[in-house]
Scaffold this active site. Structure first.
Site, PDB file in Angstrom:
ATOM      1  N   ASP A  74       3.638   2.702  -4.328  1.00  0.00           N
ATOM      2  CA  ASP A  74       2.730   3.640  -5.002  1.00  0.00           C
ATOM      3  C   ASP A  74       2.229   2.931  -6.254  1.00  0.00           C
ATOM      4  OD1 ASP A  74       1.534   5.582  -6.529  1.00  0.00           O
ATOM      5  OD2 ASP A  74       3.150   7.050  -6.310  1.00  0.00           O
ATOM      6  N   ASP A  95       0.872  -1.181   0.000  1.00  0.00           N
ATOM      7  CA  ASP A  95       0.000   0.000   0.000  1.00  0.00           C
ATOM      8  C   ASP A  95       0.905   1.226   0.000  1.00  0.00           C
ATOM      9  OD1 ASP A  95      -3.227   0.359   0.804  1.00  0.00           O
ATOM     10  OD2 ASP A  95      -1.989   2.142   1.122  1.00  0.00           O
ATOM     11  N   ILE A  96       0.350   2.360  -0.337  1.00  0.00           N
ATOM     12  CA  ILE A  96       1.154   3.595  -0.329  1.00  0.00           C
ATOM     13  C   ILE A  96       1.462   4.033   1.106  1.00  0.00           C
ATOM     14  CG2 ILE A  96      -0.792   5.235  -0.397  1.00  0.00           C
ATOM     15  CD1 ILE A  96       0.927   6.716  -2.626  1.00  0.00           C
ATOM     16  N   TYR A 152     -15.722   7.898 -11.354  1.00  0.00           N
ATOM     17  CA  TYR A 152     -15.443   6.559 -10.805  1.00  0.00           C
ATOM     18  C   TYR A 152     -16.158   5.493 -11.635  1.00  0.00           C
ATOM     19  CZ  TYR A 152     -15.836   2.804  -7.253  1.00  0.00           C
ATOM     20  OH  TYR A 152     -15.824   1.609  -6.573  1.00  0.00           O
TER      21      TYR A 152
HETATM   22  C1  AKB Z   1     -18.797   3.893  -3.454  1.00  0.00           C
HETATM   23  O1  AKB Z   1     -19.775   4.241  -2.768  1.00  0.00           O
HETATM   24  O2  AKB Z   1     -18.180   4.670  -4.208  1.00  0.00           O
HETATM   25  C2  AKB Z   1     -18.362   2.459  -3.404  1.00  0.00           C
HETATM   26  C3  AKB Z   1     -18.965   1.652  -4.504  1.00  0.00           C
HETATM   27  C4  AKB Z   1     -20.418   1.382  -4.517  1.00  0.00           C
HETATM   28  O3  AKB Z   1     -18.266   1.211  -5.374  1.00  0.00           O
HETATM   29  N1  AKB Z   1     -18.688   1.886  -2.128  1.00  0.00           N
END
Ligand code: AKB
Length: 317
Positions: free
Chosen positions: A52, A34-35, A142
């Protein structure tokens, strides 16, 4: 014998997965990185390196030195943190994955695990019992990185025969390791605040249903997927994985069965829009049919476990 490298071992999933893999494969066969310096639960029970995830040369050096045969790549910026720093989230989430996939091909690794998420889904996806294959138009960076990553995993499998496996995790609820930067993290904070203060202000509204899972189920499911015979796997995108769905109001009611004077109120912030774009519940019948996935915990059994473990951990009578 397999020799496993975990990248991001200090995170919410990493700590528990490292412990479970060390139990299954032997402490010396699971190299944690882990970093940050080692999480207290990972101290003195197996090899540990500061790494990293963006440093491909350092990763390769560890892979060669430790004769690694499998990688679990867990380091990532999650949904809420990602929205605060979109470019950084994209760089970290994508560079680390592409580096690891390349390394997998070059070093002829046996298997790679990389987590995806329900965040791949967006507002145009059917929200109830979201199918494995459906409209996928994520609106968070994400989610975009997870969907692009799934396509890269599938590409490396089809083009190079790399055995890379993945799961679309729902919100994960744990007591051993802390969450960081997710939209579903309220469902952990609520237990801690219920025990400490008997009061919680939730950053999502009372009826925001989201798919959730107790960490024990997620860890077992991950190892089961990784150990499943290759001919059982019918997709090289990530599998939908599900256990339960609840709203803040329902988890509060589950806690009130044990702490009757617990109170909740609501003050939704920017995370509400993220939650509103995600599924309310997930159809994981493909995982159940292909490699035998089955959850053990529902909301009330998870509440009993969370409250009793956290009571002990926090020293609350
Ligand atoms: C988040 O809330 O970003 C994470 C996910 C659902 O991937 N827990």
């Amino acid at each position: 014998m397999e020799k496993i490298l975990i990248i991001g071992a200090g995170g919410q999933i990493g700590v528990e997965l490292t412990l479970a893999l060390r139990k299954a494969y032997g402490n010396d066969n699971v190299v944690a990185t882990d970093i940050k310096p080692a999480h207290p639960l990972l101290k003195d029970n197996g090899p540990y390196y500061i790494l990293d995830v963006m440093d491909g040369d350092a990763t390769l050096e560890i892979v060669k030195k430790e004769k690694i045969t499998q990688i679990y790549l867990l380091a990532a910026l999650l949904s809420a943190t990602g929205e605060k720093a979109p470019k950084k989230a994209w760089d970290i989430n994508m560079t680390s994955l592409l580096q690891t996939l390349e390394l997998g091909v070059q070093e002829k690794l046996n298997k790679i695990y990389w987590p995806s998420s329900i965040a791949v889904f967006g507002p145009t996806t059917p929200h109830d019992l979201t199918p494995q294959k459906t409209v996928i138009e994520p609106r968070t960076v994400y989610g975009v990185s997870k969907y692009a990553g799934e396509l890269w995993c599938q590409y490396y499998n089809q083009r190079w025969g790399l055995d890379v496996r993945s799961l679309r995790y729902p919100g994960l609820i744990s007591w051993k390791s802390e969450p960081g930067g997710g939209t579903t993290d309220y469902a952990i904070d609520i237990y801690i605040e219920a025990l400490k203060n008997k009061h919680y202000t939730c950053f999502l509204s009372e009826n925001s249903y989201l798919p959730m899972m107790y960490m024990d189920d997620a860890i077992r499911g991950t190892i089961e997927l990784m150990e499943a015979p290759v001919d059982k796997l019918k997709t090289r995108m990530a599998y939908n994985l599900s256990a339960m769905s609840f709203s803040p109001k329902e988890i509060a009611a589950s806690i009130q069965k044990h702490i009757p004077d617990f109170k909740i109120d609501y003050n939704p912030d920017f995370r509400q829009a993220i939650a509103d774009g995600w599924p309310k519940s997930i159809d994981d019948s493909a995982a159940r049919a292909d490699w035998g996935w089955k959850n053990n915990f529902d909301l009330d059994s998870m509440t009993i476990e969370m409250l009793s473990h956290l009571r002990e951990k926090l020293g609350i009578k």
